[in-house]
Design a protein around this motif. Structure first.
Motif, PDB file in Angstrom:
ATOM      1  N   PRO A 198     -11.559 -28.416 -28.608  1.00 34.13           N
ATOM      2  CA  PRO A 198     -11.949 -29.478 -29.543  1.00 34.13           C
ATOM      3  C   PRO A 198     -13.336 -29.240 -30.132  1.00 34.13           C
ATOM      4  CG  PRO A 198     -11.078 -30.397 -27.497  1.00 34.13           C
ATOM      5  CD  PRO A 198     -11.300 -28.937 -27.255  1.00 34.13           C
ATOM      6  N   ALA A 199     -13.486 -29.642 -31.388  1.00 35.85           N
ATOM      7  CA  ALA A 199     -14.769 -29.538 -32.084  1.00 35.85           C
ATOM      8  C   ALA A 199     -15.277 -30.937 -32.399  1.00 35.85           C
ATOM      9  CB  ALA A 199     -14.604 -28.733 -33.368  1.00 35.85           C
ATOM     10  N   LEU A 207      -8.148 -28.557 -25.036  1.00 35.33           N
ATOM     11  CA  LEU A 207      -7.672 -29.914 -25.287  1.00 35.33           C
ATOM     12  C   LEU A 207      -6.716 -30.345 -24.178  1.00 35.33           C
ATOM     13  CD1 LEU A 207      -7.607 -32.386 -27.057  1.00 35.33           C
ATOM     14  CD2 LEU A 207      -5.851 -31.285 -28.479  1.00 35.33           C
ATOM     15  N   TYR A 236      -6.250 -25.245 -27.501  1.00 32.88           N
ATOM     16  CA  TYR A 236      -7.229 -25.521 -28.565  1.00 32.88           C
ATOM     17  C   TYR A 236      -8.523 -26.080 -27.964  1.00 32.88           C
ATOM     18  CZ  TYR A 236      -9.374 -27.927 -32.566  1.00 32.88           C
ATOM     19  OH  TYR A 236     -10.247 -28.374 -33.525  1.00 32.88           O
ATOM     20  N   VAL A 265      -4.314 -32.657 -34.091  1.00 30.44           N
ATOM     21  CA  VAL A 265      -5.748 -32.730 -34.344  1.00 30.44           C
ATOM     22  C   VAL A 265      -5.988 -32.733 -35.846  1.00 30.44           C
ATOM     23  CG1 VAL A 265      -7.981 -31.584 -34.044  1.00 30.44           C
ATOM     24  CG2 VAL A 265      -6.316 -31.587 -32.178  1.00 30.44           C
ATOM     25  N   ASN A 266      -6.607 -33.799 -36.319  1.00 29.84           N
ATOM     26  CA  ASN A 266      -6.912 -33.939 -37.746  1.00 29.84           C
ATOM     27  C   ASN A 266      -5.663 -33.740 -38.607  1.00 29.84           C
ATOM     28  OD1 ASN A 266      -9.628 -34.193 -36.909  1.00 29.84           O
ATOM     29  ND2 ASN A 266      -9.939 -31.985 -37.069  1.00 29.84           N
ATOM     30  N   ASP A 325     -13.443 -34.192 -34.208  1.00 26.30           N
ATOM     31  CA  ASP A 325     -11.981 -34.105 -34.203  1.00 26.30           C
ATOM     32  C   ASP A 325     -11.362 -35.458 -33.867  1.00 26.30           C
ATOM     33  OD1 ASP A 325     -11.766 -31.458 -34.862  1.00 26.30           O
ATOM     34  OD2 ASP A 325     -11.349 -30.744 -32.831  1.00 26.30           O
ATOM     35  N   THR A 326     -10.267 -35.746 -34.526  1.00 23.79           N
ATOM     36  CA  THR A 326      -9.449 -36.904 -34.191  1.00 23.79           C
ATOM     37  C   THR A 326      -8.148 -36.401 -33.601  1.00 23.79           C
ATOM     38  OG1 THR A 326     -10.402 -38.266 -35.949  1.00 23.79           O
ATOM     39  CG2 THR A 326      -8.262 -38.932 -35.082  1.00 23.79           C
ATOM     40  N   VAL A 327      -7.861 -36.794 -32.366  1.00 20.10           N
ATOM     41  CA  VAL A 327      -6.723 -36.260 -31.620  1.00 20.10           C
ATOM     42  C   VAL A 327      -5.683 -37.350 -31.409  1.00 20.10           C
ATOM     43  CG1 VAL A 327      -5.976 -35.158 -29.489  1.00 20.10           C
ATOM     44  CG2 VAL A 327      -8.254 -34.650 -30.425  1.00 20.10           C
ATOM     45  N   ILE A 387     -15.355 -36.331 -29.640  1.00 18.51           N
ATOM     46  CA  ILE A 387     -14.098 -36.403 -30.371  1.00 18.51           C
ATOM     47  C   ILE A 387     -13.521 -37.794 -30.188  1.00 18.51           C
ATOM     48  CG2 ILE A 387     -13.664 -33.943 -30.055  1.00 18.51           C
ATOM     49  CD1 ILE A 387     -11.633 -34.659 -27.875  1.00 18.51           C
TER      50      ILE A 387
END
Length: 241
Positions: A67-68, A37, A65, A56-57, A71-73, A6
């Protein structure tokens, strides 16, 4: 870790908690695919007490949550004034923040203080038991899960520490209503009621007294009153309602 990658970006206000390489722009983080997260953010150095919204996104998510990949956090700072739900606003300060504790009490803010080092587990337990916001400069303490709530005190200067806490939490200010020694509530007292706790010269020079309902300490407008009053006036001018 060997899982989804991520990209995490921290707000500039959180830069002091992360390595220099992560202070500008989004940087890659490889996760394990199962950690929350919130755990990822803390593993990168930021106590969750200092993290505000986790986006996230483009959408807010809870700390739980997972993260996948891809992902942009965006980790944002705590919004001010910060709301602490579920209990009256009151504080607990660790052994290094004695001056801040006395100044908060001077302003009538409920501020418990440990004058000896009782250890992080005991402090966290007291925070939870009494539902107090833990104020500390110890990042490790603020990572403890047991805390009711917490906040990092960013400065080492008492004036700046006080301004930071008042600006962050906006507590109700009621100056001269708490004992600066024990945090108990003050009540009016006659000269006779406190005669055994003051010197003869004080009895001759002053007529207005108060005493702590908890520890019995006597108060009057003595030699240090002007400097204390200056602290009160500055706080009321900037943060009073």
């Amino acid at each position: 870790m060997n899982g989804p990658e991520i990209h995490v970006e921290f707000a500039p206000e959180l830069g002091m908690f992360v390595p220099p390489a992560r202070r500008t722009g989004a940087t890659a983080v490889v996760t394990d695919g199962v950690s929350t997260l919130g755990h990822v953010v803390e593993s990168l150095g930021v106590p969750l007490t200092e993290a505000g919204a986790l986006v996230v996104n483009g959408r807010p998510v809870p700390v739980s949550y997972i993260p996948a990949a891809g992902d942009t956090v965006d980790v944002r700072p705590v919004e001010r004034p910060q709301q602490v739900p579920g209990a009256p606003l009151r504080f607990l300060l660790d052994v290094h923040l004695g001056t801040l504790a006395r100044r908060l009490r001077l302003l009538g803010v409920d501020a418990a203080y440990e004058s000896t080092d009782i250890g992080d587990p005991a402090l966290a337990a007291r925070s939870a038991a009494e539902r107090r916001v833990m104020l500390s400069r110890d990042r490790g303490l603020l990572h403890r899960r047991e805390l009711w709530a917490g906040a990092f005190v960013y400065s080492t200067r008492p004036d700046d520490q006080l301004r930071d806490v008042l600006g962050r939490f906006a507590p109700t200010l009621m100056p001269w209503t708490r004992c600066t020694a024990c945090n108990g509530l003050l009540q009016e007292a006659t000269k006779d009621q406190v005669a055994d706790r003051i010197e003869d010269g004080t009895q001759r020079s002053y007529d207005v007294f108060a005493q702590c309902a908890q520890c019995g300490r006597a108060y009057w407008k003595g030699a240090h009153h002007d400097s204390l009053e200056a602290i009160v006036e500055r706080a009321l001018a900037e943060f009073g309602s």
